[in-house]
Design a protein around this motif. Structure first.
Motif, PDB file in Angstrom:
ATOM      1  N   ILE A 111      34.323   2.328 -14.952  1.00 47.96           N
ATOM      2  CA  ILE A 111      35.071   1.158 -14.460  1.00 47.96           C
ATOM      3  C   ILE A 111      34.769  -0.058 -15.332  1.00 47.96           C
ATOM      4  CG2 ILE A 111      35.488  -0.385 -12.507  1.00 47.96           C
ATOM      5  CD1 ILE A 111      34.639   1.914 -10.661  1.00 47.96           C
ATOM      6  N   LEU A 112      33.488  -0.248 -15.711  1.00 48.27           N
ATOM      7  CA  LEU A 112      33.135  -1.370 -16.587  1.00 48.27           C
ATOM      8  C   LEU A 112      33.930  -1.306 -17.896  1.00 48.27           C
ATOM      9  CD1 LEU A 112      29.227  -1.507 -16.300  1.00 48.27           C
ATOM     10  CD2 LEU A 112      30.897  -2.864 -15.047  1.00 48.27           C
ATOM     11  N   ILE A 113      34.003  -0.120 -18.452  1.00 42.25           N
ATOM     12  CA  ILE A 113      34.740   0.051 -19.717  1.00 42.25           C
ATOM     13  C   ILE A 113      36.227  -0.212 -19.507  1.00 42.25           C
ATOM     14  CG2 ILE A 113      35.367   1.725 -21.507  1.00 42.25           C
ATOM     15  CD1 ILE A 113      32.601   3.060 -20.933  1.00 42.25           C
ATOM     16  N   GLU A 114      36.752   0.222 -18.377  1.00 44.82           N
ATOM     17  CA  GLU A 114      38.161  -0.040 -18.050  1.00 44.82           C
ATOM     18  C   GLU A 114      38.424  -1.538 -17.940  1.00 44.82           C
ATOM     19  OE1 GLU A 114      41.107   0.797 -14.279  1.00 44.82           O
ATOM     20  OE2 GLU A 114      39.811   2.449 -14.948  1.00 44.82           O
ATOM     21  N   ARG A 115      37.476  -2.265 -17.362  1.00 41.39           N
ATOM     22  CA  ARG A 115      37.642  -3.718 -17.231  1.00 41.39           C
ATOM     23  C   ARG A 115      37.695  -4.385 -18.611  1.00 41.39           C
ATOM     24  NH1 ARG A 115      39.581  -2.567 -13.245  1.00 41.39           N
ATOM     25  NH2 ARG A 115      38.690  -2.658 -11.140  1.00 41.39           N
ATOM     26  N   MET A 116      36.968  -3.842 -19.575  1.00 41.35           N
ATOM     27  CA  MET A 116      37.046  -4.365 -20.941  1.00 41.35           C
ATOM     28  C   MET A 116      38.413  -4.076 -21.555  1.00 41.35           C
ATOM     29  SD  MET A 116      33.290  -3.291 -22.462  1.00 41.35           S
ATOM     30  CE  MET A 116      33.436  -4.257 -23.988  1.00 41.35           C
ATOM     31  N   LYS A 117      38.887  -2.858 -21.392  1.00 43.24           N
ATOM     32  CA  LYS A 117      40.168  -2.460 -21.987  1.00 43.24           C
ATOM     33  C   LYS A 117      41.341  -3.225 -21.392  1.00 43.24           C
ATOM     34  CE  LYS A 117      38.652   2.179 -23.307  1.00 43.24           C
ATOM     35  NZ  LYS A 117      38.795   3.645 -23.083  1.00 43.24           N
ATOM     36  N   GLU A 118      41.199  -3.678 -20.155  1.00 47.67           N
ATOM     37  CA  GLU A 118      42.259  -4.451 -19.499  1.00 47.67           C
ATOM     38  C   GLU A 118      42.525  -5.774 -20.199  1.00 47.67           C
ATOM     39  OE1 GLU A 118      41.531  -2.996 -14.857  1.00 47.67           O
ATOM     40  OE2 GLU A 118      40.712  -4.896 -15.584  1.00 47.67           O
ATOM     41  N   GLN A 119      41.582  -6.240 -20.993  1.00 36.02           N
ATOM     42  CA  GLN A 119      41.737  -7.531 -21.664  1.00 36.02           C
ATOM     43  C   GLN A 119      42.724  -7.483 -22.832  1.00 36.02           C
ATOM     44  OE1 GLN A 119      40.313 -10.350 -20.388  1.00 36.02           O
ATOM     45  NE2 GLN A 119      39.731  -8.928 -18.740  1.00 36.02           N
ATOM     46  N   CYS A 120      43.187  -6.286 -23.135  1.00 31.25           N
ATOM     47  CA  CYS A 120      44.265  -6.104 -24.124  1.00 31.25           C
ATOM     48  C   CYS A 120      43.913  -6.676 -25.500  1.00 31.25           C
ATOM     49  CB  CYS A 120      45.568  -6.723 -23.623  1.00 31.25           C
ATOM     50  SG  CYS A 120      46.168  -5.985 -22.096  1.00 31.25           S
ATOM     51  N   TYR A 225      37.433  -2.819  -5.956  1.00 38.36           N
ATOM     52  CA  TYR A 225      37.392  -1.597  -5.159  1.00 38.36           C
ATOM     53  C   TYR A 225      38.274  -0.544  -5.831  1.00 38.36           C
ATOM     54  CZ  TYR A 225      34.887  -4.605  -2.069  1.00 38.36           C
ATOM     55  OH  TYR A 225      33.944  -5.462  -1.559  1.00 38.36           O
ATOM     56  N   HIS A 226      37.729   0.002  -6.877  1.00 39.78           N
ATOM     57  CA  HIS A 226      38.414   0.971  -7.740  1.00 39.78           C
ATOM     58  C   HIS A 226      38.475   2.341  -7.055  1.00 39.78           C
ATOM     59  CE1 HIS A 226      39.153   3.416 -11.328  1.00 39.78           C
ATOM     60  NE2 HIS A 226      39.468   2.314 -11.967  1.00 39.78           N
ATOM     61  N   PRO A 227      39.542   3.126  -7.298  1.00 32.73           N
ATOM     62  CA  PRO A 227      39.619   4.467  -6.698  1.00 32.73           C
ATOM     63  C   PRO A 227      38.416   5.361  -7.006  1.00 32.73           C
ATOM     64  CG  PRO A 227      41.749   3.848  -7.599  1.00 32.73           C
ATOM     65  CD  PRO A 227      40.793   2.762  -8.000  1.00 32.73           C
ATOM     66  N   LEU A 228      37.776   5.154  -8.150  1.00 27.25           N
ATOM     67  CA  LEU A 228      36.599   5.971  -8.458  1.00 27.25           C
ATOM     68  C   LEU A 228      35.467   5.721  -7.471  1.00 27.25           C
ATOM     69  CD1 LEU A 228      36.408   5.770 -12.387  1.00 27.25           C
ATOM     70  CD2 LEU A 228      37.021   7.755 -10.984  1.00 27.25           C
ATOM     71  N   LEU A 229      35.410   4.518  -6.909  1.00 32.26           N
ATOM     72  CA  LEU A 229      34.374   4.234  -5.916  1.00 32.26           C
ATOM     73  C   LEU A 229      34.579   5.060  -4.654  1.00 32.26           C
ATOM     74  CD1 LEU A 229      33.942   0.351  -6.136  1.00 32.26           C
ATOM     75  CD2 LEU A 229      32.674   2.136  -7.331  1.00 32.26           C
ATOM     76  N   ARG A 230      35.818   5.388  -4.367  1.00 34.48           N
ATOM     77  CA  ARG A 230      36.117   6.225  -3.197  1.00 34.48           C
ATOM     78  C   ARG A 230      35.464   7.598  -3.345  1.00 34.48           C
ATOM     79  NH1 ARG A 230      41.595   6.073  -3.387  1.00 34.48           N
ATOM     80  NH2 ARG A 230      41.483   4.028  -2.410  1.00 34.48           N
ATOM     81  N   GLU A 231      35.472   8.118  -4.573  1.00 39.47           N
ATOM     82  CA  GLU A 231      34.856   9.421  -4.821  1.00 39.47           C
ATOM     83  C   GLU A 231      33.345   9.357  -4.616  1.00 39.47           C
ATOM     84  OE1 GLU A 231      36.055  10.861  -8.658  1.00 39.47           O
ATOM     85  OE2 GLU A 231      38.161  10.365  -8.322  1.00 39.47           O
ATOM     86  N   ILE A 232      32.741   8.245  -5.032  1.00 37.47           N
ATOM     87  CA  ILE A 232      31.297   8.100  -4.843  1.00 37.47           C
ATOM     88  C   ILE A 232      30.980   7.966  -3.359  1.00 37.47           C
ATOM     89  CG2 ILE A 232      29.235   6.798  -5.470  1.00 37.47           C
ATOM     90  CD1 ILE A 232      30.740   5.753  -7.906  1.00 37.47           C
ATOM     91  N   LEU A 233      31.785   7.194  -2.630  1.00 33.22           N
ATOM     92  CA  LEU A 233      31.585   7.062  -1.186  1.00 33.22           C
ATOM     93  C   LEU A 233      31.650   8.425  -0.505  1.00 33.22           C
ATOM     94  CD1 LEU A 233      33.516   3.927   0.134  1.00 33.22           C
ATOM     95  CD2 LEU A 233      31.060   4.326   0.142  1.00 33.22           C
ATOM     96  N   THR A 234      32.603   9.237  -0.924  1.00 32.43           N
ATOM     97  CA  THR A 234      32.735  10.580  -0.359  1.00 32.43           C
ATOM     98  C   THR A 234      31.466  11.390  -0.605  1.00 32.43           C
ATOM     99  OG1 THR A 234      35.128  10.524  -0.722  1.00 32.43           O
ATOM    100  CG2 THR A 234      34.131  12.682  -0.343  1.00 32.43           C
TER     101      THR A 234
END
Length: 257
Positions: A111-120, A225-234
């Motif tokens: 998710i951290l890496i995704e947040r970097m890539k979002e900066q275009c 609240y990224h979808p990947l966090l849902r997997e960790i919660l599970t």
């Protein structure tokens, strides 16, 4: 009957509270447990006691309590167990399984890496990175951030990766921000290791604006609240359900680890 009680941190910022509750609502259909409720540790309602009461009112006799927090600091180790112990006497016959927080997880690094890539904009190979945590007096927090730093380094292959904290722990965000900006890197990426928006995000933005550096400083969005966090919660719910949780408060009011 079994239930899950998600304990969120809480925030004075309305948007932060709404984001937490919205994510829990989106998570519920993915969890095969009939009763699911959310509450807050502090600064908001429902409280932990109110959350337990909501579960009990629906017939729950066994509750999996999940601290919806990033790391295993004082809130997860001390504050929540203390509040659970205080509230438990009001719910005779209820068994409480206490699960783990999200913890250090590769999915969160993604998710951290995704947040970097979002900066275009391209991430320079020689970029500096500052990962910013909330901070805690618990020494385990700093150890966990070292693991986060190592995972981030291995996934990105960036060499100048640093950690700082907004409160209590050292090094302090302001000091590290100034130190890294003074080096005049090609880019300085500031990545909040925070679940939700709030005062701490505003603090970072303000400090970056007042810096007036010639360096390109890119403030990324918080984890959210990224979808990947849902997997960790599970994962955490499954662990607590199958293993009985880290701490077990039983029907007779006893607590053990």
């Amino acid at each position: 009957m079994k239930a899950v009680l998600y304990i969120c941190h809480g925030s004075r910022v309305k948007k932060g509270r709404e984001e937490a509750l919205s994510f829990i609502e989106q998570t519920k259909p993915h969890i095969d447990i009939p009763i699911q409720e959310a509450c807050f540790l502090e600064l908001a309602e429902p409280t932990i006691e109110q959350g337990l009461a909501k579960c009990a009112d629906q017939g729950a006799t066994e509750i999996i309590v999940i601290p919806f927090l990033l790391l295993s600091a004082g809130h997860a180790k001390e504050d929540i167990p203390r509040e659970l112990a205080k509230a438990h006497s009001k719910f005779p016959g209820m068994t409480i399984h206490y699960g783990k927080p999200l913890g250090v997880h590769e999915a969160i690094i993604d998710i951290l890496i995704e947040r970097m890539k979002e900066q275009c904009q391209p991430i320079a190979a020689d970029a500096s990175v500052l990962i910013v945590g909330r901070g805690s007096s618990d020494p385990e927090t700093k150890a966990e951030f070292q693991r986060i730093l190592q995972l981030f380094h291995s996934k990105t292959e960036l060499t100048d990766v640093n950690v700082s904290f907004l409160a209590v722990s050292e090094p302090a965000f302001k000091e590290e921000l100034h130190r890294l900006a003074h080096k005049k890197p090609t880019q300085l990426w500031v990545i909040p290791y925070l679940l939700f928006t709030g005062i701490l995000m505003k603090t970072m933005k303000k400090e970056i604006l007042t810096l007036g550096s010639e360096t390109s400083i890119i403030l990324c969005d918080y984890l959210g609240y990224h979808p990947l966090l849902r997997e960790i919660l599970t994962e955490r719910i499954t662990e607590a359900s199958s293993e009985g949780g880290k701490n077990l408060v039983s029907a007779n009011g006893e607590s053990r680890t």
